[in-house]
Design a protein around this motif. Structure first.
Motif, PDB file in Angstrom:
ATOM      1  N   PRO A  29      -0.678  -4.721  -5.138  1.00 52.89           N
ATOM      2  CA  PRO A  29      -1.742  -3.735  -4.905  1.00 52.89           C
ATOM      3  C   PRO A  29      -2.381  -4.281  -3.524  1.00 52.89           C
ATOM      4  O   PRO A  29      -2.962  -3.591  -2.637  1.00 52.89           O
ATOM      5  CB  PRO A  29      -2.748  -3.935  -6.202  1.00 52.89           C
ATOM      6  CG  PRO A  29      -1.964  -4.517  -7.164  1.00 52.89           C
ATOM      7  CD  PRO A  29      -0.798  -5.264  -6.693  1.00 52.89           C
ATOM      8  N   GLN A  30      -2.753  -5.513  -3.389  1.00 52.67           N
ATOM      9  CA  GLN A  30      -3.371  -5.706  -2.146  1.00 52.67           C
ATOM     10  C   GLN A  30      -2.402  -5.786  -0.867  1.00 52.67           C
ATOM     11  O   GLN A  30      -2.926  -5.395   0.279  1.00 52.67           O
ATOM     12  CB  GLN A  30      -3.585  -7.473  -2.155  1.00 52.67           C
ATOM     13  CG  GLN A  30      -4.471  -7.955  -0.907  1.00 52.67           C
ATOM     14  CD  GLN A  30      -5.616  -7.411  -0.844  1.00 52.67           C
ATOM     15  OE1 GLN A  30      -6.412  -7.186  -1.716  1.00 52.67           O
ATOM     16  NE2 GLN A  30      -5.883  -6.889   0.385  1.00 52.67           N
TER      17      GLN A  30
ATOM     18  N   LYS B  10      -3.123  -2.276   0.141  1.00 53.61           N
ATOM     19  CA  LYS B  10      -4.503  -1.958   0.665  1.00 53.61           C
ATOM     20  C   LYS B  10      -4.281  -2.620   2.004  1.00 53.61           C
ATOM     21  O   LYS B  10      -4.906  -2.217   3.171  1.00 53.61           O
ATOM     22  CB  LYS B  10      -5.550  -2.987  -0.116  1.00 53.61           C
ATOM     23  CG  LYS B  10      -5.807  -2.196  -1.310  1.00 53.61           C
ATOM     24  CD  LYS B  10      -6.798  -2.911  -2.088  1.00 53.61           C
ATOM     25  CE  LYS B  10      -7.310  -2.625  -3.451  1.00 53.61           C
ATOM     26  NZ  LYS B  10      -8.046  -3.542  -4.291  1.00 53.61           N
ATOM     27  N   ASP B  11      -3.389  -3.634   2.496  1.00 56.38           N
ATOM     28  CA  ASP B  11      -3.443  -4.171   3.758  1.00 56.38           C
ATOM     29  C   ASP B  11      -2.243  -3.372   4.699  1.00 56.38           C
ATOM     30  O   ASP B  11      -2.473  -3.667   5.940  1.00 56.38           O
ATOM     31  CB  ASP B  11      -2.858  -5.696   3.566  1.00 56.38           C
ATOM     32  CG  ASP B  11      -3.839  -6.671   2.936  1.00 56.38           C
ATOM     33  OD1 ASP B  11      -5.049  -5.994   2.764  1.00 56.38           O
ATOM     34  OD2 ASP B  11      -3.190  -7.629   2.494  1.00 56.38           O
TER      35      ASP B  11
END
Length: 64
Positions: free
Chosen positions: A44-45, A48-49
Protein backbone atom coordinates in the motif's frame (compact mmCIF):
# COMPACT_ATOMS: atom_id res chain seq x y z
CA UNK A 1 4.42 -58.18 16.87
CA UNK A 2 8.16 -57.76 16.30
CA UNK A 3 9.10 -56.88 12.71
CA UNK A 4 12.72 -55.81 13.12
CA UNK A 5 15.22 -56.51 15.86
CA UNK A 6 18.37 -55.00 14.33
CA UNK A 7 18.90 -51.76 16.24
CA UNK A 8 20.94 -50.20 13.41
CA UNK A 9 18.09 -50.73 10.94
CA UNK A 10 15.55 -49.41 13.42
CA UNK A 11 17.56 -46.22 14.04
CA UNK A 12 18.13 -45.73 10.30
CA UNK A 13 14.36 -45.91 9.65
CA UNK A 14 13.69 -43.46 12.50
CA UNK A 15 16.20 -41.01 11.01
CA UNK A 16 14.60 -41.36 7.57
CA UNK A 17 11.19 -40.65 9.08
CA UNK A 18 12.52 -37.59 10.92
CA UNK A 19 13.98 -36.23 7.66
CA UNK A 20 10.62 -36.66 5.93
CA UNK A 21 8.82 -34.87 8.76
CA UNK A 22 11.25 -31.93 8.53
CA UNK A 23 10.85 -31.74 4.73
CA UNK A 24 7.07 -31.75 5.02
CA UNK A 25 7.21 -29.02 7.68
CA UNK A 26 9.24 -26.86 5.30
CA UNK A 27 6.75 -27.36 2.50
CA UNK A 28 3.73 -26.61 4.67
CA UNK A 29 5.38 -23.45 5.99
CA UNK A 30 5.98 -22.06 2.49
CA UNK A 31 2.57 -20.32 2.19
CA UNK A 32 3.09 -18.59 5.53
CA UNK A 33 6.55 -17.42 4.45
CA UNK A 34 5.11 -16.10 1.19
CA UNK A 35 2.43 -14.12 3.03
CA UNK A 36 5.04 -12.74 5.38
CA UNK A 37 7.23 -11.68 2.45
CA UNK A 38 4.33 -9.91 0.75
CA UNK A 39 3.39 -8.13 3.97
CA UNK A 40 6.96 -6.95 4.45
CA UNK A 41 6.91 -5.38 0.97
CA UNK A 42 4.47 -2.74 2.27
CA UNK A 43 2.60 -2.62 -1.04
CA UNK A 44 0.00 0.00 0.00
CA UNK A 45 2.80 2.46 0.78
CA UNK A 46 4.62 1.62 -2.44
CA UNK A 47 1.45 2.39 -4.39
CA UNK A 48 1.14 5.73 -2.59
CA UNK A 49 4.77 6.51 -3.38
CA UNK A 50 4.38 6.06 -7.15
CA UNK A 51 5.11 9.37 -8.80
CA UNK A 52 2.74 10.14 -11.63
CA UNK A 53 3.34 13.03 -14.00
CA UNK A 54 1.31 16.16 -13.60
CA UNK A 55 -1.54 15.30 -15.97
CA UNK A 56 -2.37 18.80 -17.24
CA UNK A 57 1.28 19.37 -18.11
CA UNK A 58 1.58 15.89 -19.62
CA UNK A 59 -1.42 16.58 -21.85
CA UNK A 60 0.12 19.88 -23.00
CA UNK A 61 3.37 18.06 -23.81
CA UNK A 62 1.65 15.54 -26.07
CA UNK A 63 2.28 16.14 -29.71
CA UNK A 64 -0.42 15.14 -32.13
Amino acid sequence: MVLQTNMTDILARIEEQNKLVKQEAGISAAPARAVSAVKSMNIPQQIKDIKLPDLPQAIKDLKF
